[in-house]
Write a protein that holds these residues in place. Sequence first.
Motif, PDB file in Angstrom:
ATOM      1  N   VAL A 155       0.845  -1.201   0.000  1.00 37.34           N
ATOM      2  CA  VAL A 155       0.000   0.000   0.000  1.00 37.34           C
ATOM      3  C   VAL A 155       0.876   1.245   0.000  1.00 37.34           C
ATOM      4  O   VAL A 155       2.049   1.208   0.393  1.00 37.34           O
ATOM      5  N   GLY A 156       0.269   2.374  -0.423  1.00 33.81           N
ATOM      6  CA  GLY A 156       1.059   3.595  -0.464  1.00 33.81           C
ATOM      7  C   GLY A 156       0.247   4.857  -0.655  1.00 33.81           C
ATOM      8  O   GLY A 156      -0.893   4.971  -0.201  1.00 33.81           O
ATOM      9  N   TRP A 157       0.886   5.789  -1.351  1.00 34.22           N
ATOM     10  CA  TRP A 157       0.346   7.127  -1.545  1.00 34.22           C
ATOM     11  C   TRP A 157      -0.955   7.074  -2.353  1.00 34.22           C
ATOM     12  O   TRP A 157      -1.170   6.166  -3.147  1.00 34.22           O
ATOM     13  N   GLU A 158      -1.811   8.075  -2.117  1.00 37.30           N
ATOM     14  CA  GLU A 158      -3.034   8.258  -2.915  1.00 37.30           C
ATOM     15  C   GLU A 158      -3.893   6.995  -2.987  1.00 37.30           C
ATOM     16  O   GLU A 158      -4.463   6.676  -4.020  1.00 37.30           O
ATOM     17  N   GLY A 159      -3.979   6.287  -1.866  1.00 30.86           N
ATOM     18  CA  GLY A 159      -4.882   5.139  -1.794  1.00 30.86           C
ATOM     19  C   GLY A 159      -4.437   3.916  -2.562  1.00 30.86           C
ATOM     20  O   GLY A 159      -5.227   2.986  -2.769  1.00 30.86           O
ATOM     21  N   GLU A 160      -3.168   3.895  -2.976  1.00 35.70           N
ATOM     22  CA  GLU A 160      -2.692   2.783  -3.806  1.00 35.70           C
ATOM     23  C   GLU A 160      -2.679   1.459  -3.039  1.00 35.70           C
ATOM     24  O   GLU A 160      -2.110   1.362  -1.953  1.00 35.70           O
ATOM     25  N   ILE A 161      -3.331   0.445  -3.618  1.00 36.11           N
ATOM     26  CA  ILE A 161      -3.274  -0.932  -3.112  1.00 36.11           C
ATOM     27  C   ILE A 161      -2.876  -1.823  -4.282  1.00 36.11           C
ATOM     28  O   ILE A 161      -3.517  -1.794  -5.333  1.00 36.11           O
ATOM     29  N   ILE A 162      -1.804  -2.595  -4.105  1.00 35.96           N
ATOM     30  CA  ILE A 162      -1.408  -3.558  -5.129  1.00 35.96           C
ATOM     31  C   ILE A 162      -1.257  -4.920  -4.469  1.00 35.96           C
ATOM     32  O   ILE A 162      -1.056  -5.021  -3.263  1.00 35.96           O
ATOM     33  N   SER A 163      -1.384  -5.973  -5.276  1.00 36.74           N
ATOM     34  CA  SER A 163      -1.281  -7.317  -4.703  1.00 36.74           C
ATOM     35  C   SER A 163      -0.533  -8.236  -5.656  1.00 36.74           C
ATOM     36  O   SER A 163      -0.428  -7.975  -6.852  1.00 36.74           O
ATOM     37  N   THR A 164       0.003  -9.314  -5.086  1.00 38.99           N
ATOM     38  CA  THR A 164       0.707 -10.331  -5.858  1.00 38.99           C
ATOM     39  C   THR A 164       0.134 -11.701  -5.538  1.00 38.99           C
ATOM     40  O   THR A 164      -0.330 -11.948  -4.421  1.00 38.99           O
TER      41      THR A 164
END
Length: 290
Positions: A155-164
């Motif tokens: 997770v990070g800036w500006e609501g960023e959610i990424i997954s693997t």
Amino acid sequence: DAREILFTDLKTGVNSTLNSIHFTDEFNGFVCGYDGTILKTSDGGSAWIFADTIHSNIFWDVTFINNQKGFVVGERGIILTTNDSGNTWNPVPSSVSQTLFKIRFIDEMTGFAVGSEGIILKTTNGGTNWRRVISNTTTLIYSISMIDRNNGFAVGWEGEIISTTNGGDIWEKHPVQSNQYLRDIYFSSSTNGIIAGGGGLILYTSNAGKKWNEVKTDIISGLFSINFADEKNGFISGGRGVILITNNSGKNWRQLNTGFFTALNDIEIKNDKIFIAGTNGTILTGNLPR
């Protein structure tokens, strides 16, 4: 309330902002922060000494994979490692110049470091070599949590959610649910996860991140760190001395009255104790509710 925690302020002797705290056992602990600060305690936090005086970078995170071997990451892509319980620290090539905010290992060999400009680094040989993986984002990444060897979230800036789903080699973006920064993510089980971020934002999943729901609180401070004592009992710390506690895996949170108003940047839980590091060299400690 019998579940209040009485916090005391451990005197570190430094005024620098402390960003991360990690204990390898009940006696030996480490903090890192601004001005190249790496401190070590060997008596459970009563006395702290400088473990490194060579570097002046801002350090953002410290972790250990066993009692001897640990890592610190920070600005300008720096990764330091120790093999002697934090007495000496030496640089490891990261091949990036971006700030690294978080380093997490899933075992003694496999770990990740995340940072600005969408940087995700992975090691499979215990942190000797790091390679950049495909994050599919250029957004600043603050934190990462692997549920198991294959599945994880960052997770990070500006609501960023990424997954693997393939062990962190390739990451995919999720739909953005908030424009707040997302500062930390933590899975207390294979299905229950928490994200904490700006403006008091808390997101909760009970299905391993397929769906994230906002948890309503009246907190408006930024939230910075999440840690759990076990699957049900957890804490979030944040700005203005905020500490939240849950006893139902993060579905509901209530605020603890700490009496402290400094920003509380990172939570560590070791045995029956909680430690929280923050600005002005602050380290708070208290006993977990029984």
